[in-house]
Design an enzyme around this catalytic site. Sequence first.
Site, PDB file in Angstrom:
ATOM      1  N   ASP A 211      47.833  45.356  40.131  1.00 44.86           N
ATOM      2  CA  ASP A 211      49.148  45.976  39.932  1.00 44.86           C
ATOM      3  C   ASP A 211      50.222  44.942  39.617  1.00 44.86           C
ATOM      4  O   ASP A 211      50.134  43.795  40.059  1.00 44.86           O
ATOM      5  CB  ASP A 211      49.561  46.712  41.205  1.00 44.86           C
TER       6      ASP A 211
ATOM      7  N   GLU B  40      33.937  41.648  43.784  1.00 47.51           N
ATOM      8  CA  GLU B  40      32.940  42.440  44.514  1.00 47.51           C
ATOM      9  C   GLU B  40      31.620  42.191  43.808  1.00 47.51           C
ATOM     10  O   GLU B  40      31.253  42.902  42.865  1.00 47.51           O
ATOM     11  CB  GLU B  40      33.340  43.914  44.501  1.00 47.51           C
TER      12      GLU B  40
ATOM     13  N   SER C  61      30.385  37.975  29.743  1.00 47.12           N
ATOM     14  CA  SER C  61      29.101  38.453  29.229  1.00 47.12           C
ATOM     15  C   SER C  61      27.951  37.550  29.678  1.00 47.12           C
ATOM     16  O   SER C  61      26.839  38.017  29.892  1.00 47.12           O
ATOM     17  CB  SER C  61      29.142  38.542  27.699  1.00 47.12           C
TER      18      SER C  61
END
Lengths: 241, 427
Positions: free
Chosen positions: A129, A139, A112
């Site tokens: 996974d 990203e 946050s």
Amino acid sequence: MILNELELLARLTDPDPGRRVIITPIVNPREQFGPTSVDIRLGTDFKVVDVANVAFLDPTAGPASDQAPVMRSYRVPPERAFILHPGEFALAASMEFVRVPADISVRVEGRSSWGRLGLLIHATAGFVDPGFAGSITFELHNVSRVPIALYPGVRIAQLCFFGGNPTRLPYDQKTYSKYSGKTGAFESNYHLDPEYEAIRRRRSGSGRASPARKGAEGKPVPGSAPPVGQVSAPHDDSQQQ
Amino acid sequence: MIAESAPALRQKSLRTLASLMGRLARARRFVGDAAPEARSPGAAVASRLGQRLDVVFAEVAVVLPHIARWIETARDPGAEPADQPGLAAIDPGLAAMSDRLAAIERALLKLPGQMPPPPEAFEVLQAVVGDANLAPIVLVGEDLEFDADGFIPLPVWLALAPLEWPRRAVAALALAGARPVEAGGHTEVPPADVGTLDRQAASVLGPAYGFALVERWLAQLGASVGSRAATGPDALPVQDPPALGDRIAAVAVELERRGLLGGELQRVFQDVVAGHLPPASASSTEVSASPSRTAGTPLERAYGREDAEAAEFAAQRLSAGILASARPGLDLATVRAGRERLLAREDCTPEDVYQVLDGLREVPLSAAHILNGGWLALERSRLTWLSDALASPDPVRAFGLRVLALDALVLKSLETAGVHRLMEARA
């Protein structure tokens, strides 16, 4: 079921290596552990799209070795900052190496403190996974109106671990796993997705020009297919780390 | 920050490797034929690998001036090129290591008869290694003609990686030993100083330095088995410092213990030791007789028990494809026991939980630990990788990619440990 701190501790110290979760290095557990999450830190390598080399992104051709790389790599030494400007997008790797057993999956979430500054840490791929091993790829996107200085070693994201039944298709054994074992900020291998092969074959059969055809100065030849090969997309199909 | 084009660099390296495929095919035929001097295919492989390494050392020696200049630049912020910011900010631990290696290399630059580097053969691409800003990068030019019997293209891959550093030090010291005398009979680097430099390199690099020396000796054996005289200015000096034999013997025993010197290869190695270990090994016997030198495994004697344990931990992690930048402060069983005690209590506070979680805190490894872990992992895997590669349809690429993967992991480990140390200093 999401694992709490003591359940995760049990998996981090599991005597069975096949069931053990690995997060390394753990620099300061008091800073990093929350009730159901572990903070991870920013590494030293970043990649940004070198827009001067990109016409547009087309996945029907892979990177060509004779063309300039589209993503520029930056190494940021300790104590120095990578500046992410407003609207800019960059790939980055976590400082930590993470290995997940076959019965655990992971969500990558922002913190946050950064969210309130307008920093997004993943565009769409925030899922890890079972069976994954490697660095977590961020990203990064600055949606604020001011540049943000990013220092290697700062806590930038958190991992939430989910337990379940073991999969028979762990990530590192998937037919099309593309990022297993990577320890840096690796650009997208989106052009390796098999569905593009059909398009390439159809184009080839219809006699269209090679998509990589270029003029003498490396610029696209008018009328040819786009100069797609060198392009590296700054996003992935899913986190799939 | 340093802008770089690592993908392009790697692609270039891959193309270079691909161009060596034909040579590898010839080498395979050679191994299949087994040179008459070689006593088995294993010995033939060792000899050919040795010859290749001999070429590597010659190339690396030529490049040393470039490396020294880079280190000077990296250590002097004022000399930082405008287009290479960040060189002054290398990790202090690595900078210290580079400092000592630089001292060795600076001394070598004063040697008479030093050959100027042929710019057409080598290209200093940029002052970083691959993806990291930690060490010099030197890429062998694509047009460089290798030995017609070229076997494994170690030069391309290992020149890009920290695993190459011990080889550089060995080549540097060999060069110093081979060219100590000027025409007037004076030496710019007296033998005693060469010995000092050797000990410095050994202390910085630990057993990896010994492993690199073993490689070099194998190279010399390859030269003799293949009816090739030891060539070049970097031939191994006959008079090694006494401690050298001790370290080599320790490494030999360690390699044997790990099953890396079984069968024919062990006899090859024994020939190397018998043929090249100088009489000065008597001094090493004297050294080994001291109580502090007789405790522990050979690796521990050569490196110190804690160092050996740390390097061994790093090797295990790297062999498993796991980052090796730090090791647990407590063993896992202790942390598990703390958790069990916590679960048995009903009055557990958040501070109690934190105290147990604190057991997960990891301690950063030193650059030398990581480097030696990488060398141990490499030594354990190399023969298997070679064997696997020869069965692959693209053997050069198969072998090169595995070495590259290990190197990348070592690099990431070095880098991460640097950031970790910074975080620890803050705490």
